[in-house]
Motif scaffolding. Sequence first.
Motif, short mmCIF file in Angstrom:
data_model
loop_
_atom_site.label_atom_id
_atom_site.label_comp_id
_atom_site.label_asym_id
_atom_site.label_seq_id
_atom_site.Cartn_x
_atom_site.Cartn_y
_atom_site.Cartn_z
N ILE A 15 1.24 -1.49 -0.23
CA ILE A 15 0.14 -0.02 -0.31
C ILE A 15 0.83 1.18 -0.13
O ILE A 15 1.69 1.47 0.21
CB ILE A 15 -0.90 -0.11 1.44
CG1 ILE A 15 -0.12 -0.10 2.85
CG2 ILE A 15 -1.56 -0.82 0.87
CD1 ILE A 15 -1.20 0.26 3.45
N SER A 16 0.17 2.21 -0.45
CA SER A 16 0.75 3.73 -0.67
C SER A 16 -0.09 4.78 0.02
O SER A 16 -1.27 4.84 -0.65
CB SER A 16 1.37 3.78 -1.81
OG SER A 16 2.01 5.26 -1.48
N ILE A 17 0.17 5.40 1.33
CA ILE A 17 -0.96 5.75 1.82
C ILE A 17 -0.32 7.48 2.80
O ILE A 17 0.97 7.21 3.48
CB ILE A 17 -1.84 5.27 2.98
CG1 ILE A 17 -2.46 3.79 2.79
CG2 ILE A 17 -3.07 6.24 3.72
CD1 ILE A 17 -2.92 3.07 3.79
N GLY A 18 -0.65 8.44 1.85
CA GLY A 18 -0.35 9.58 2.37
C GLY A 18 -0.84 10.13 3.48
O GLY A 18 -1.64 9.55 4.60
N ASP A 19 -0.34 10.94 4.33
CA ASP A 19 -1.09 11.95 5.26
C ASP A 19 -2.18 11.89 5.50
O ASP A 19 -3.04 11.80 4.77
CB ASP A 19 0.03 13.33 6.01
CG ASP A 19 1.89 13.10 5.70
OD1 ASP A 19 1.97 11.99 5.86
OD2 ASP A 19 2.28 14.47 5.47
#
Length: 338
Positions: free
Chosen positions: A329-333
């Motif tokens: 996964i790649s999850i931002g702030d």
Amino acid sequence: MKIIVPMAGRGSRLRPHTLTVPKPLIPVAGKPIVHRLISDIAKVLGEPIEEIAFILGDPAFFGDDVVESLTQLAQELGAKASIYRQLDPKGTGHAIMCAEPSLSGPAVIAYADTLIRANFDLDKDADSVIWTKKVDNPEAYGVVNLNAQNHIVELVEKPKEFVSDQAVIGIYYFKDVAVLRNELQFVLDNNIINGGEYQINDGIKRMMADGKVFVTGKVDEWMDCGNKNVTVETNQRMLSFLEKDGEKLVADSVEKVNANIIEPCFIGENVVLKNTTIGPYVSVGSGTVIENATVKNSLIQSDSIIKNANLDNAMIGNHVRYDGNFETISIGDYSVLE
């Protein structure tokens, strides 16, 4: 010695992580990219740094917190911090010229989107040193062309036919950066544009045409932080280097409850690990809580809560709330997945 750091870009390839944090300030192996890069360059130079000039973008994005972080970085190296702005993205040459008042004397110019490992003596008799790394696919990079004396005589962008396997990594030394400044001023004044922008290479090519001597400075390792996958890979490599260097990577304040850390990992201050296995090759920022999880080969920033996770090749930003069974996964702030 001065260090000039153009870093006004928005880092679009690393979104969503660069929507709230400039790419050079994203931590890798526990330290922001630009902090680690500049500290490593200072070690290679092995002499006092007088000034570090940072070229930033719009103050709305590169705000007071960014300026404060960079000023602290310069002070830690015993240097003065100078802050300049490139409000209109007109290329690498234009960015450097935004720091025109600082462009005099010996200087290193370093673009703040890569990390290096290097150990060599800088050739200060040359007019300039261009740092390079041997690559397997030079057709994908800008490379240097060398003569019989191993002087750089040409810069070739993504050559279709073999020129050399020494790729330009975006770090340069100039015995007197004022010479580059004057050539770049000519480039701007005469509207010499390549790829729609004013390029540092056009100033360098003019220096070469004037007989200035350019040589290579080869780095041992060159690590990219261009997108999520390569940033996670860079985190892995950097953790391995830091472990070999004997650096302390796990804070004493980490709270472990039925938790296991498989090194190398960076675990920041006041992290809580419950019923969790972390590692190898994981970086966790301060104040994060991870519970009922298995995490490897991943980057998790500060003040996040991760539960019921099985993560591999993941990148998670600051203040995230995540509860789920996704893996890559790649999850931002400030994201919430519960």
